[in-house]
Scaffold this active site. Structure first.
Site, PDB file in Angstrom:
ATOM      1  N   GLU A 187       0.842  -1.192   0.000  1.00 37.14           N
ATOM      2  CA  GLU A 187       0.000   0.000   0.000  1.00 37.14           C
ATOM      3  C   GLU A 187       0.881   1.247   0.000  1.00 37.14           C
ATOM      4  O   GLU A 187       1.801   1.353   0.793  1.00 37.14           O
ATOM      5  CB  GLU A 187      -0.913  -0.042   1.243  1.00 37.14           C
ATOM      6  CG  GLU A 187      -1.619   1.255   1.592  1.00 37.14           C
ATOM      7  CD  GLU A 187      -2.441   1.853   0.449  1.00 37.14           C
ATOM      8  OE1 GLU A 187      -3.242   1.138  -0.165  1.00 37.14           O
ATOM      9  OE2 GLU A 187      -2.239   3.062   0.172  1.00 37.14           O
ATOM     10  N   HIS A 215     -25.687  -0.312  -0.540  1.00 33.02           N
ATOM     11  CA  HIS A 215     -26.799  -0.156  -1.483  1.00 33.02           C
ATOM     12  C   HIS A 215     -27.595  -1.454  -1.624  1.00 33.02           C
ATOM     13  O   HIS A 215     -27.016  -2.548  -1.567  1.00 33.02           O
ATOM     14  CB  HIS A 215     -26.262   0.254  -2.860  1.00 33.02           C
ATOM     15  CG  HIS A 215     -25.713   1.643  -2.879  1.00 33.02           C
ATOM     16  ND1 HIS A 215     -26.517   2.752  -2.787  1.00 33.02           N
ATOM     17  CD2 HIS A 215     -24.432   2.104  -2.959  1.00 33.02           C
ATOM     18  CE1 HIS A 215     -25.760   3.844  -2.827  1.00 33.02           C
ATOM     19  NE2 HIS A 215     -24.490   3.488  -2.924  1.00 33.02           N
ATOM     20  N   LYS A 257     -25.759   8.573  -8.841  1.00 37.05           N
ATOM     21  CA  LYS A 257     -26.917   8.487  -7.939  1.00 37.05           C
ATOM     22  C   LYS A 257     -27.384   9.845  -7.433  1.00 37.05           C
ATOM     23  O   LYS A 257     -28.427   9.947  -6.803  1.00 37.05           O
ATOM     24  CB  LYS A 257     -26.574   7.577  -6.769  1.00 37.05           C
ATOM     25  CG  LYS A 257     -26.331   6.141  -7.196  1.00 37.05           C
ATOM     26  CD  LYS A 257     -26.088   5.250  -6.011  1.00 37.05           C
ATOM     27  CE  LYS A 257     -25.667   3.867  -6.440  1.00 37.05           C
ATOM     28  NZ  LYS A 257     -24.319   3.813  -7.032  1.00 37.05           N
ATOM     29  N   ARG A 310     -14.069   9.145  -7.162  1.00 36.82           N
ATOM     30  CA  ARG A 310     -14.589   7.903  -7.751  1.00 36.82           C
ATOM     31  C   ARG A 310     -13.629   7.437  -8.854  1.00 36.82           C
ATOM     32  O   ARG A 310     -13.182   8.256  -9.658  1.00 36.82           O
ATOM     33  CB  ARG A 310     -15.947   8.136  -8.395  1.00 36.82           C
ATOM     34  CG  ARG A 310     -17.015   8.701  -7.479  1.00 36.82           C
ATOM     35  CD  ARG A 310     -18.221   9.085  -8.304  1.00 36.82           C
ATOM     36  NE  ARG A 310     -19.313   9.629  -7.544  1.00 36.82           N
ATOM     37  CZ  ARG A 310     -19.463  10.925  -7.247  1.00 36.82           C
ATOM     38  NH1 ARG A 310     -18.555  11.807  -7.617  1.00 36.82           N
ATOM     39  NH2 ARG A 310     -20.512  11.339  -6.574  1.00 36.82           N
ATOM     40  N   ILE A 337     -13.558   0.181  -9.709  1.00 39.10           N
ATOM     41  CA  ILE A 337     -14.531  -0.170  -8.662  1.00 39.10           C
ATOM     42  C   ILE A 337     -15.095   1.121  -8.070  1.00 39.10           C
ATOM     43  O   ILE A 337     -14.690   1.570  -6.997  1.00 39.10           O
ATOM     44  CB  ILE A 337     -13.883  -1.087  -7.582  1.00 39.10           C
ATOM     45  CG1 ILE A 337     -13.131  -2.253  -8.228  1.00 39.10           C
ATOM     46  CG2 ILE A 337     -14.957  -1.580  -6.615  1.00 39.10           C
ATOM     47  CD1 ILE A 337     -13.969  -3.213  -9.053  1.00 39.10           C
ATOM     48  N   GLU A 338     -16.016   1.712  -8.824  1.00 41.51           N
ATOM     49  CA  GLU A 338     -16.717   2.899  -8.295  1.00 41.51           C
ATOM     50  C   GLU A 338     -17.975   2.408  -7.579  1.00 41.51           C
ATOM     51  O   GLU A 338     -18.157   1.209  -7.385  1.00 41.51           O
ATOM     52  CB  GLU A 338     -17.027   3.873  -9.440  1.00 41.51           C
ATOM     53  CG  GLU A 338     -17.856   3.279 -10.547  1.00 41.51           C
ATOM     54  CD  GLU A 338     -18.201   4.295 -11.627  1.00 41.51           C
ATOM     55  OE1 GLU A 338     -18.045   5.501 -11.421  1.00 41.51           O
ATOM     56  OE2 GLU A 338     -18.664   3.851 -12.694  1.00 41.51           O
ATOM     57  N   SER A 339     -18.848   3.305  -7.172  1.00 40.93           N
ATOM     58  CA  SER A 339     -20.051   2.875  -6.460  1.00 40.93           C
ATOM     59  C   SER A 339     -20.845   1.895  -7.324  1.00 40.93           C
ATOM     60  O   SER A 339     -20.944   2.104  -8.536  1.00 40.93           O
ATOM     61  CB  SER A 339     -20.899   4.102  -6.134  1.00 40.93           C
ATOM     62  OG  SER A 339     -21.974   3.734  -5.308  1.00 40.93           O
ATOM     63  N   CYS A 353     -10.493  12.022  23.993  1.00 39.07           N
ATOM     64  CA  CYS A 353     -11.337  12.806  23.074  1.00 39.07           C
ATOM     65  C   CYS A 353     -12.676  13.064  23.763  1.00 39.07           C
ATOM     66  O   CYS A 353     -13.457  12.122  23.966  1.00 39.07           O
ATOM     67  CB  CYS A 353     -11.540  12.052  21.757  1.00 39.07           C
ATOM     68  SG  CYS A 353     -12.731  12.862  20.674  1.00 39.07           S
ATOM     69  N   CYS A 386     -15.218  15.142  22.819  1.00 35.81           N
ATOM     70  CA  CYS A 386     -16.409  15.205  21.946  1.00 35.81           C
ATOM     71  C   CYS A 386     -16.962  13.808  21.685  1.00 35.81           C
ATOM     72  O   CYS A 386     -18.160  13.589  21.709  1.00 35.81           O
ATOM     73  CB  CYS A 386     -16.066  15.832  20.602  1.00 35.81           C
ATOM     74  SG  CYS A 386     -15.389  17.476  20.668  1.00 35.81           S
TER      75      CYS A 386
HETATM   76  C1  LIG Z   1     -17.843  10.127  -3.476  1.00 36.70           C
HETATM   77  C2  LIG Z   1     -17.996   8.637  -3.396  1.00 36.70           C
HETATM   78  C3  LIG Z   1     -19.144   8.066  -2.849  1.00 36.70           C
HETATM   79  C4  LIG Z   1     -19.297   6.689  -2.807  1.00 36.70           C
HETATM   80  N1  LIG Z   1     -20.361   6.149  -2.125  1.00 36.70           N
HETATM   81  C5  LIG Z   1     -20.485   4.810  -2.049  1.00 36.70           C
HETATM   82  C6  LIG Z   1     -21.533   4.219  -1.289  1.00 36.70           C
HETATM   83  O1  LIG Z   1     -22.289   4.906  -0.598  1.00 36.70           O
HETATM   84  N2  LIG Z   1     -21.671   2.880  -1.320  1.00 36.70           N
HETATM   85  C7  LIG Z   1     -20.846   2.077  -2.042  1.00 36.70           C
HETATM   86  O2  LIG Z   1     -21.062   0.875  -2.083  1.00 36.70           O
HETATM   87  N3  LIG Z   1     -19.793   2.597  -2.708  1.00 36.70           N
HETATM   88  C8  LIG Z   1     -19.589   3.935  -2.705  1.00 36.70           C
HETATM   89  N4  LIG Z   1     -18.523   4.482  -3.351  1.00 36.70           N
HETATM   90  C9  LIG Z   1     -17.583   3.597  -4.019  1.00 36.70           C
HETATM   91  C10 LIG Z   1     -16.581   2.998  -3.042  1.00 36.70           C
HETATM   92  O3  LIG Z   1     -16.103   3.956  -2.138  1.00 36.70           O
HETATM   93  C11 LIG Z   1     -15.449   2.418  -3.866  1.00 36.70           C
HETATM   94  O4  LIG Z   1     -16.003   1.561  -4.832  1.00 36.70           O
HETATM   95  C12 LIG Z   1     -14.459   1.616  -3.045  1.00 36.70           C
HETATM   96  O5  LIG Z   1     -14.027   2.348  -1.934  1.00 36.70           O
HETATM   97  C13 LIG Z   1     -13.288   1.258  -3.944  1.00 36.70           C
HETATM   98  O6  LIG Z   1     -12.359   0.551  -3.208  1.00 36.70           O
HETATM   99  P1  LIG Z   1     -10.937   0.231  -3.821  1.00 36.70           P
HETATM  100  O7  LIG Z   1     -10.251  -0.615  -2.831  1.00 36.70           O
HETATM  101  O8  LIG Z   1     -11.109  -0.289  -5.198  1.00 36.70           O
HETATM  102  O9  LIG Z   1     -10.248   1.639  -4.018  1.00 36.70           O
HETATM  103  P2  LIG Z   1      -9.516   2.610  -2.975  1.00 36.70           P
HETATM  104  O10 LIG Z   1     -10.237   2.675  -1.689  1.00 36.70           O
HETATM  105  O11 LIG Z   1      -9.265   3.885  -3.678  1.00 36.70           O
HETATM  106  O12 LIG Z   1      -8.162   1.876  -2.690  1.00 36.70           O
HETATM  107  C14 LIG Z   1      -7.105   1.818  -3.618  1.00 36.70           C
HETATM  108  C15 LIG Z   1      -5.838   1.698  -2.817  1.00 36.70           C
HETATM  109  O13 LIG Z   1      -4.730   1.526  -3.696  1.00 36.70           O
HETATM  110  C16 LIG Z   1      -3.650   2.280  -3.208  1.00 36.70           C
HETATM  111  N5  LIG Z   1      -2.735   2.549  -4.313  1.00 36.70           N
HETATM  112  C17 LIG Z   1      -2.957   3.314  -5.414  1.00 36.70           C
HETATM  113  N6  LIG Z   1      -1.875   3.346  -6.201  1.00 36.70           N
HETATM  114  C18 LIG Z   1      -0.945   2.558  -5.599  1.00 36.70           C
HETATM  115  C19 LIG Z   1       0.383   2.200  -5.928  1.00 36.70           C
HETATM  116  N7  LIG Z   1       0.988   2.651  -7.042  1.00 36.70           N
HETATM  117  N8  LIG Z   1       1.064   1.401  -5.073  1.00 36.70           N
HETATM  118  C20 LIG Z   1       0.491   0.933  -3.937  1.00 36.70           C
HETATM  119  N9  LIG Z   1      -0.768   1.264  -3.577  1.00 36.70           N
HETATM  120  C21 LIG Z   1      -1.483   2.056  -4.404  1.00 36.70           C
HETATM  121  C22 LIG Z   1      -4.329   3.544  -2.674  1.00 36.70           C
HETATM  122  O14 LIG Z   1      -3.487   4.271  -1.788  1.00 36.70           O
HETATM  123  C23 LIG Z   1      -5.549   2.965  -2.004  1.00 36.70           C
HETATM  124  O15 LIG Z   1      -5.331   2.622  -0.660  1.00 36.70           O
HETATM  125  C24 LIG Z   1     -18.314   5.861  -3.365  1.00 36.70           C
HETATM  126  C25 LIG Z   1     -17.143   6.425  -3.886  1.00 36.70           C
HETATM  127  C26 LIG Z   1     -16.968   7.792  -3.865  1.00 36.70           C
HETATM  128  C27 LIG Z   1     -15.684   8.368  -4.328  1.00 36.70           C
END
Ligand SMILES: Cc1cc2nc3c(=O)[nH]c(=O)nc-3n(C[C@H](O)[C@H](O)[C@H](O)COP(=O)(O)OP(=O)(O)OC[C@H]3O[C@@H](n4cnc5c(N)ncnc54)[C@H](O)[C@@H]3O)c2cc1C
Length: 474
Positions: free
Chosen positions: A32, A50, A246, A306, A330-332, A395, A397
């Site tokens: 990471e 969801h 959404k 996202r 992997i967005e929402s 803390c 609060c």
């Molecule tokens: C505004 C917003 C609202 C959302 N609301 C919802 C919701 O209500 N419900 C829902 O189901 N989903 C929601 N989502 C979607 C959800 O948050 C994401 O789909 C999910 O968090 C994606 O997880 P991930 O592990 O793929 O990505 P991330 O959480 O982004 O993790 C990627 C990881 O890779 C690491 N990384 C990147 N590049 C490197 C590298 N070169 N070397 C080593 N590490 C690296 C990053 O530091 C990070 O820790 C929302 C997203 C956003 C942005």
């Protein structure tokens, strides 16, 4: 050492993959770039589990959303994470939107999700705060809210307890393949690589493959309201979705706060700032749903990015390079889908690459955390008698004690920074935003790690809080 699987990225997807793999006899490493797990999209989102009425039929998003949602009760029990099925209401304000609700009801049926369309009068009975210009609403009772910070952290704690290795502050920028083995940053050798790098997943893919997809970064800005005693909305309130996503929602959180947002604007991969113009627009949208939103209770604003894929669906497959798996775009609803994504990757893809034999001593549970704030007076007294640190509140609060911080520091995925502590225990999350407790929290971390106070970072490396001493030694 040669690892069986190297996971790039410890967001919610990387954390659940690590946990899923930890039940097998495999050497697994997670790499990471940040100073903590769950530090990007997985901590800056709406925290909604969801129901699955919204993703288009027969997509990975639809399938994994519904499967993921059904897994949350058990997983959150095992991982001691706050989760509540409060239900969601998607509100229509005119006849065209009512028609869209009917289309979504059919889509929900096709996706296997139980929903019903309620009239304004029926909505008013379960959610008295909605405005009278609401015409109808789609009620999804399986929607929920979750603590997204501890979902990641506790999943990783559990994975490490079961033998996974986590390396923080390791930005992967070089991958070569030699004799069927991947070598990452000239340091880590692995048979299989899983790319879960969120908004950077396209760049990681391009280190070993030709460009096959792009990740577009779309920002979402929010208001966070404090927890307050007065009655307010009890469900997640959505607007009717559009091609931008959404839309704006109003939702309680598992900590009793309220979220209002998000916006949706294309941005670069580094921009996490908020701005008044966009937040005003968010408020305008939210005010259509509920008249009297107590914005004076706002304690902060934040933005999340996202990872929107150019392919319009989750990308979960082995890439052109053998044994290199992309879990990208992997967005929402990615937070909701994450446990199902992990299961699918392991059972459908990794099982064809590596032998999967179960560990005899695998334990899916973590030790429960004591939360002083949630105990009765008698229970608190008992805790103070066992360990007086549980009576020292750091803390004020959020009512978090020194005992809780020490317990958290003793776990296998401990906090190294002020922000990491805040995400785990809510130290500094309250009305004063750390103004009262940050100095004390910093001292506790410095003492535990036996380092100078100035070496405790706010977040990632080089995010200094203290630079040098002004007087004396302490
Ligand atoms: C505004 C917003 C609202 C959302 N609301 C919802 C919701 O209500 N419900 C829902 O189901 N989903 C929601 N989502 C979607 C959800 O948050 C994401 O789909 C999910 O968090 C994606 O997880 P991930 O592990 O793929 O990505 P991330 O959480 O982004 O993790 C990627 C990881 O890779 C690491 N990384 C990147 N590049 C490197 C590298 N070169 N070397 C080593 N590490 C690296 C990053 O530091 C990070 O820790 C929302 C997203 C956003 C942005």
């Amino acid at each position: 050492m040669t690892y069986d699987v190297a996971i790039i990225g410890a967001g919610i997807v990387g954390c659940f993959l690590a946990r899923e793999l930890s039940q097998y006899n495999l050497n697994v490493i997670v790499l990471e770039k940040d100073n903590d797990v769950g530090n990007e999209a997985s901590m800056a989102n709406s925290a909604i589990v969801h129901s699955g009425y919204d993703p288009i039929e027969n997509t990975l998003k639809a399938k994994l959303n519904v499967l993921g949602n059904a897994m949350f009760d058990k997983i959150c029990e095992e991982l001691d994470v706050k989760f509540s099925r409060i239900g969601s209401l998607t509100l229509a304000f005119n006849e065209k939107e009512v028609e869209t609700l009917k289309m979504l009801q059919q889509r929900a049926f096709n996706n296997g999700v139980d929903v019903e369309i309620l009239t304004y009068e029926q909505i008013k009975q379960i959610e008295p705060f909605v405005n009278e210009n609401v015409k109808a609403g789609l009620y999804a009772k399986t929607a929920g809210i979750v603590d997204p910070f501890n979902l990641c952290i506790h999943a990783m704690e559990n994975a490490i307890d079961n033998g996974v290795t986590l390396i923080l502050n390791e930005n992967i920028n070089k991958i070569i393949k030699e004799n069927d083995l991947f070598i990452l940053n000239n340091k880590y050798q692995s048979k299989v690589v899983i790319n879960c790098a969120g908004i950077n997943a396209d760049e990681i893919n391009n280190l070993v493959n030709k460009e096959t997809f792009k990740i577009i970064s779309r920002k979402g800005q929010y208001y966070v309201l404090n927890h307050f005693k007065d009655e307010f909305v009890k469900h997640t309130l959505f607007m009717v979705p559009s091609d931008k996503g959404k839309g704006v929602l109003i939702s309680p959180t598992t900590s009793g706060n309220y979220l209002i947002g998000p916006s949706a604007e294309e941005t670069n991969k580094f921009s996490k700032s908020t701005d008044l113009k966009t937040l005003d627009e968010v408020a305008k949208q939210a005010n259509l749903m509920v008249d009297k939103i107590p914005y004076y209770q706002t304690i902060r604003t934040f933005a999340g990015l996202r990872a929107t894929p150019s392919t319009h669906d989750f990308i979960i497959q082995e890439s052109d390079t053998k044994n290199f798996i992309n879990v990208a775009g992997i967005e929402s609803p990615g937070l909701t889908s994450s446990p199902a994504i992990a299961k699918m990757v392991v059972e459908e893809i990794i099982s064809k690459m590596l032998p999967l034999t179960k560990k005899e001593n695998y334990n899916p549970k973590i030790k429960k955390y004591i939360k002083i704030k949630e105990l009765t007076l008698d229970e608190k007294k008992k805790m103070f008698a066992i360990d007086k640190d549980y009576g020292t509140i750091i803390c004020k609060c959020e009512q978090v004690s020194l005992g809780e911080i020490k317990d958290c520091l003793s776990r296998s995925c401990p906090p190294h920074s002020i922000k990491a502590l805040k995400k785990r225990l809510r130290v500094g999350f309250g009305k004063c935003q750390g103004g009262m407790c940050q100095a004390e929290a910093l001292s506790v971390l410095a003492k535990f790690y036996k380092v100078d106070k100035k070496d405790i970072m706010y977040d990632n490396l080089n995010s200094y809080i203290l630079y040098s001493k002004t007087k004396g030694e302490n």
